[in-house]
Motif scaffolding. Structure first.
Motif, PDB file in Angstrom:
ATOM      1  N   ALA A 115      25.097  35.755  43.143  1.00  0.00           N
ATOM      2  CA  ALA A 115      26.308  36.582  42.618  1.00  0.00           C
ATOM      3  C   ALA A 115      27.122  36.709  43.872  1.00  0.00           C
ATOM      4  O   ALA A 115      28.556  36.349  43.355  1.00  0.00           O
ATOM      5  CB  ALA A 115      26.101  37.839  42.062  1.00  0.00           C
ATOM      6  N   GLU A 116      26.905  37.069  44.958  1.00  0.00           N
ATOM      7  CA  GLU A 116      27.904  36.927  46.003  1.00  0.00           C
ATOM      8  C   GLU A 116      28.425  35.945  46.331  1.00  0.00           C
ATOM      9  O   GLU A 116      29.637  35.889  46.564  1.00  0.00           O
ATOM     10  CB  GLU A 116      26.997  37.764  47.269  1.00  0.00           C
ATOM     11  N   ILE A 117      27.426  34.730  46.600  1.00  0.00           N
ATOM     12  CA  ILE A 117      28.142  33.520  46.809  1.00  0.00           C
ATOM     13  C   ILE A 117      29.138  33.151  45.859  1.00  0.00           C
ATOM     14  O   ILE A 117      30.102  32.355  46.258  1.00  0.00           O
ATOM     15  CB  ILE A 117      27.046  32.571  47.033  1.00  0.00           C
ATOM     16  N   VAL A 118      28.959  33.125  44.480  1.00  0.00           N
ATOM     17  CA  VAL A 118      29.893  33.042  43.506  1.00  0.00           C
ATOM     18  C   VAL A 118      30.966  33.691  43.513  1.00  0.00           C
ATOM     19  O   VAL A 118      32.163  33.191  43.453  1.00  0.00           O
ATOM     20  CB  VAL A 118      29.093  32.896  42.265  1.00  0.00           C
ATOM     21  N   ALA A 119      30.902  34.842  43.829  1.00  0.00           N
ATOM     22  CA  ALA A 119      32.124  35.827  43.942  1.00  0.00           C
ATOM     23  C   ALA A 119      33.012  35.595  45.052  1.00  0.00           C
ATOM     24  O   ALA A 119      34.188  35.486  45.053  1.00  0.00           O
ATOM     25  CB  ALA A 119      31.470  37.261  43.957  1.00  0.00           C
ATOM     26  N   SER A 120      32.366  35.018  45.957  1.00  0.00           N
ATOM     27  CA  SER A 120      33.217  34.724  47.253  1.00  0.00           C
ATOM     28  C   SER A 120      34.173  33.329  47.130  1.00  0.00           C
ATOM     29  O   SER A 120      35.096  33.081  47.715  1.00  0.00           O
ATOM     30  CB  SER A 120      32.311  34.194  48.443  1.00  0.00           C
ATOM     31  N   GLN A 121      33.919  32.680  45.983  1.00  0.00           N
ATOM     32  CA  GLN A 121      34.582  31.522  45.489  1.00  0.00           C
ATOM     33  C   GLN A 121      35.945  32.015  44.612  1.00  0.00           C
ATOM     34  O   GLN A 121      37.005  30.972  44.534  1.00  0.00           O
ATOM     35  CB  GLN A 121      33.940  30.605  44.817  1.00  0.00           C
ATOM     36  N   ILE A 122      36.106  33.042  44.274  1.00  0.00           N
ATOM     37  CA  ILE A 122      37.128  33.825  43.313  1.00  0.00           C
ATOM     38  C   ILE A 122      38.245  34.318  44.216  1.00  0.00           C
ATOM     39  O   ILE A 122      37.921  35.387  44.845  1.00  0.00           O
ATOM     40  CB  ILE A 122      36.692  34.755  42.303  1.00  0.00           C
ATOM     41  N   PRO A 123      39.206  33.789  44.187  1.00  0.00           N
ATOM     42  CA  PRO A 123      40.569  34.596  44.782  1.00  0.00           C
ATOM     43  C   PRO A 123      40.750  35.673  44.059  1.00  0.00           C
ATOM     44  O   PRO A 123      40.992  35.917  42.898  1.00  0.00           O
ATOM     45  CB  PRO A 123      41.828  33.592  44.555  1.00  0.00           C
ATOM     46  N   LEU A 124      41.211  37.109  44.868  1.00  0.00           N
ATOM     47  CA  LEU A 124      41.296  38.228  44.396  1.00  0.00           C
ATOM     48  C   LEU A 124      42.258  39.013  44.963  1.00  0.00           C
ATOM     49  O   LEU A 124      42.557  38.739  46.218  1.00  0.00           O
ATOM     50  CB  LEU A 124      39.563  39.003  44.641  1.00  0.00           C
ATOM     51  N   VAL A 125      42.939  39.815  44.364  1.00  0.00           N
ATOM     52  CA  VAL A 125      43.937  40.754  44.749  1.00  0.00           C
ATOM     53  C   VAL A 125      43.104  41.764  45.284  1.00  0.00           C
ATOM     54  O   VAL A 125      42.007  41.926  45.003  1.00  0.00           O
ATOM     55  CB  VAL A 125      45.199  41.273  43.749  1.00  0.00           C
ATOM     56  N   ASP A 126      43.878  42.881  45.960  1.00  0.00           N
ATOM     57  CA  ASP A 126      43.206  43.921  46.306  1.00  0.00           C
ATOM     58  C   ASP A 126      42.946  44.810  44.821  1.00  0.00           C
ATOM     59  O   ASP A 126      43.595  44.726  43.930  1.00  0.00           O
ATOM     60  CB  ASP A 126      44.084  44.788  47.236  1.00  0.00           C
ATOM     61  N   TYR A 127      41.587  45.643  45.069  1.00  0.00           N
ATOM     62  CA  TYR A 127      41.382  46.545  44.049  1.00  0.00           C
ATOM     63  C   TYR A 127      42.391  47.312  43.659  1.00  0.00           C
ATOM     64  O   TYR A 127      43.026  48.215  44.357  1.00  0.00           O
ATOM     65  CB  TYR A 127      40.001  47.082  44.060  1.00  0.00           C
ATOM     66  N   LEU A 132      43.116  48.556  36.408  1.00  0.00           N
ATOM     67  CA  LEU A 132      41.991  48.192  35.700  1.00  0.00           C
ATOM     68  C   LEU A 132      41.892  48.910  34.584  1.00  0.00           C
ATOM     69  O   LEU A 132      41.399  48.554  33.423  1.00  0.00           O
ATOM     70  CB  LEU A 132      40.626  48.399  36.654  1.00  0.00           C
ATOM     71  N   ARG A 133      42.250  50.549  34.688  1.00  0.00           N
ATOM     72  CA  ARG A 133      41.973  51.406  33.692  1.00  0.00           C
ATOM     73  C   ARG A 133      43.074  50.752  32.475  1.00  0.00           C
ATOM     74  O   ARG A 133      42.821  50.832  31.187  1.00  0.00           O
ATOM     75  CB  ARG A 133      42.315  52.754  34.072  1.00  0.00           C
ATOM     76  N   SER A 134      44.236  50.382  32.824  1.00  0.00           N
ATOM     77  CA  SER A 134      45.255  49.962  31.874  1.00  0.00           C
ATOM     78  C   SER A 134      44.939  48.509  31.290  1.00  0.00           C
ATOM     79  O   SER A 134      45.476  48.436  30.304  1.00  0.00           O
ATOM     80  CB  SER A 134      46.746  49.686  32.636  1.00  0.00           C
ATOM     81  N   SER A 135      43.994  47.893  31.837  1.00  0.00           N
ATOM     82  CA  SER A 135      43.397  46.526  31.124  1.00  0.00           C
ATOM     83  C   SER A 135      42.456  46.832  30.180  1.00  0.00           C
ATOM     84  O   SER A 135      41.718  45.834  29.605  1.00  0.00           O
ATOM     85  CB  SER A 135      42.964  45.509  32.419  1.00  0.00           C
ATOM     86  N   LYS A 153      38.568  34.510  29.762  1.00  0.00           N
ATOM     87  CA  LYS A 153      39.776  35.304  29.754  1.00  0.00           C
ATOM     88  C   LYS A 153      39.446  36.674  30.769  1.00  0.00           C
ATOM     89  O   LYS A 153      40.169  37.144  31.784  1.00  0.00           O
ATOM     90  CB  LYS A 153      40.289  35.566  28.493  1.00  0.00           C
ATOM     91  N   ALA A 154      38.278  37.384  30.492  1.00  0.00           N
ATOM     92  CA  ALA A 154      37.982  38.636  31.016  1.00  0.00           C
ATOM     93  C   ALA A 154      37.980  38.346  32.566  1.00  0.00           C
ATOM     94  O   ALA A 154      38.186  39.073  33.573  1.00  0.00           O
ATOM     95  CB  ALA A 154      36.603  38.940  30.687  1.00  0.00           C
ATOM     96  N   GLN A 155      37.365  37.229  33.132  1.00  0.00           N
ATOM     97  CA  GLN A 155      37.080  36.822  34.464  1.00  0.00           C
ATOM     98  C   GLN A 155      38.549  36.790  35.058  1.00  0.00           C
ATOM     99  O   GLN A 155      38.860  37.231  36.223  1.00  0.00           O
ATOM    100  CB  GLN A 155      36.375  35.461  34.673  1.00  0.00           C
ATOM    101  N   VAL A 156      39.571  36.340  34.570  1.00  0.00           N
ATOM    102  CA  VAL A 156      40.859  36.366  34.929  1.00  0.00           C
ATOM    103  C   VAL A 156      41.760  37.481  35.073  1.00  0.00           C
ATOM    104  O   VAL A 156      42.079  38.078  36.173  1.00  0.00           O
ATOM    105  CB  VAL A 156      41.970  35.430  34.068  1.00  0.00           C
ATOM    106  N   ILE A 157      41.311  38.384  33.807  1.00  0.00           N
ATOM    107  CA  ILE A 157      41.856  39.775  33.890  1.00  0.00           C
ATOM    108  C   ILE A 157      41.537  40.547  35.263  1.00  0.00           C
ATOM    109  O   ILE A 157      41.955  41.230  35.999  1.00  0.00           O
ATOM    110  CB  ILE A 157      41.660  40.434  32.818  1.00  0.00           C
ATOM    111  N   CYS A 158      39.969  40.308  35.283  1.00  0.00           N
ATOM    112  CA  CYS A 158      39.362  41.164  36.386  1.00  0.00           C
ATOM    113  C   CYS A 158      39.673  40.755  37.718  1.00  0.00           C
ATOM    114  O   CYS A 158      39.852  41.553  38.501  1.00  0.00           O
ATOM    115  CB  CYS A 158      37.605  40.942  36.255  1.00  0.00           C
ATOM    116  N   SER A 159      40.043  39.244  38.044  1.00  0.00           N
ATOM    117  CA  SER A 159      40.463  38.985  39.422  1.00  0.00           C
ATOM    118  C   SER A 159      41.884  39.599  39.638  1.00  0.00           C
ATOM    119  O   SER A 159      42.074  39.856  40.836  1.00  0.00           O
ATOM    120  CB  SER A 159      40.342  37.381  39.430  1.00  0.00           C
ATOM    121  N   HIS A 160      42.660  39.915  38.768  1.00  0.00           N
ATOM    122  CA  HIS A 160      44.069  40.308  39.041  1.00  0.00           C
ATOM    123  C   HIS A 160      43.846  41.771  39.138  1.00  0.00           C
ATOM    124  O   HIS A 160      45.014  42.260  39.586  1.00  0.00           O
ATOM    125  CB  HIS A 160      44.959  40.067  37.888  1.00  0.00           C
ATOM    126  N   VAL A 161      42.698  42.501  39.030  1.00  0.00           N
ATOM    127  CA  VAL A 161      42.642  44.004  39.353  1.00  0.00           C
ATOM    128  C   VAL A 161      41.758  44.096  40.650  1.00  0.00           C
ATOM    129  O   VAL A 161      41.258  45.144  40.917  1.00  0.00           O
ATOM    130  CB  VAL A 161      42.390  44.786  38.356  1.00  0.00           C
TER     131      VAL A 161
END
Length: 322
Positions: A115-127, A132-135, A153-161
């Motif tokens: 899970a950590e390895i896969v997560a490391s491939q995802i571009p993320l903004v700062d938390y 997140l609450r508004s999403s 779609k959930a993955q995209v929304i989450c990456s943006h928070v």
């Protein structure tokens, strides 16, 4: 056989078989001594404790061109079994188990590592907690859509928070439903398994993990949640019960507002036809399977009732042949 990839290979194949020789662990909150008591052993003996064949079959990120033992070391990014042990999360890791389930610690750590390895491939903004609450309303609305499209779609929304949402198959011997881990002060991992095949179970698990993110950051920076026969499983460890109850309540109330559910049951509790359930789900903006799952968990419906309103999740990913 080539695997299908979506969103940086966030989806993985499903593993449905059970482990042959599980280790009974109950619930463990790990302290400075490490994940579990570790006995010195040879590299080959250590590597043999991992479900390497299943990791290959499910296309985990094992380095190629090496022996199995060297591949496991490379997978974890360590140079010895002792380094693997010392590198494990300590005081912040909590493993939730039920009385009837067992888990193999090596398989659990392998699943978390993937899970950590896969997560490391995802571009993320700062938390961003406020975002997140508004999403949450948008995220819960995705329960009305076809699951494979909705989860993307959930993955995209989450990456943006600042949340990396990943899906990794359940390794035999883990019995996991998901995990939450703060990778840094600004990025958090939410991992789900493909164990569940109905939409209500998967979405409840997702919002349960989001509950850990929003409610328990200061106390639980790493939580591995075990699956159970039903998603309302009992938690053995009294120290974790409070946090699990809070996360469960957060998921339940986020998906279905309590006042709306009370009003619905006051009006239709004696009948509860599929049409009534469907119309109620539409009125509150969630999929009908979400309502059925809640009514089953609350024992308003029997487990065999209303299931036609749930989505069956067909992951449809090929496994490597060995």
């Amino acid at each position: 056989m080539a695997k299908r990839t979506q969103n940086n290979d966030l989806f993985r194949s499903a593993a449905d078989i059970e482990a042959d020789t599980p280790i009974s662990v109950g619930v463990t909150t790990v302290g400075p001594e490490g994940f579990l008591a570790f006995q010195p052993m040879s590299l080959l003996d250590w590597a043999s404790n991992f479900p390497i064949k299943d990791m290959k079959r499910l296309k985990f990120s094992l380095p190629g061109g090496r022996s199995d033992a060297e591949a496991v070391l490379g997978f974890f990014g360590v140079d010895s079994p002792q380094h693997w042990q010392s590198a494990l999360p300590a005081a912040s890791l909590a493993l939730r188990q039920t009385q009837v389930l067992n888990a193999r610690s090596e398989a659990v750590t392998a699943w978390v590592r993937e899970a950590e390895i896969v997560a490391s491939q995802i571009p993320l903004v700062d938390y961003d907690e406020a975002k997140l609450r508004s999403s949450l309303t948008e995220l819960r609305g995705l329960t009305r859509e076809q699951f494979d499209i909705a989860i993307e779609k959930a993955q995209v929304i989450c990456s943006h928070v600042g949340v990396a949402l990943v899906i990794v198959p359940e390794l035999p011997g883990t019995r996991l439903s998901g995990c939450t881990r703060w990778l840094s002060d600004t990025h958090v991992l939410v991992g789900l398994t493909t164990r569940y095949k109905k939409d209500d179970q998967l979405w409840f698990t997702f919002f349960h993990e989001i509950g850990h993110v929003l409610l328990h950051r200061e106390r639980l920076s790493f939580v591995v949640d075990n699956a159970a026969e039903y998603i309302s499983d009992d938690v053995v460890d009294s120290g974790m019960s409070f946090y699990e109850d809070e996360a469960n309540q957060f998921a339940a109330d986020t998906l279905i507002p309590p006042a709306a559910l009370t009003n619905f049951l006051d009006l239709h509790g004696e009948t509860l036809t599929n049409d009534e359930i469907h119309n109620f789900a539409e009125s509150i903006g969630v999929g009908p399977g979400i309502v059925v799952g809640r009514l089953q968990r609350d024992k308003v419906l029997e487990w065999h009732q209303g299931n036609a309103l749930k989505q069956t999740v067909d992951w449809g990913f090929a496994e490597e042949e060995y």
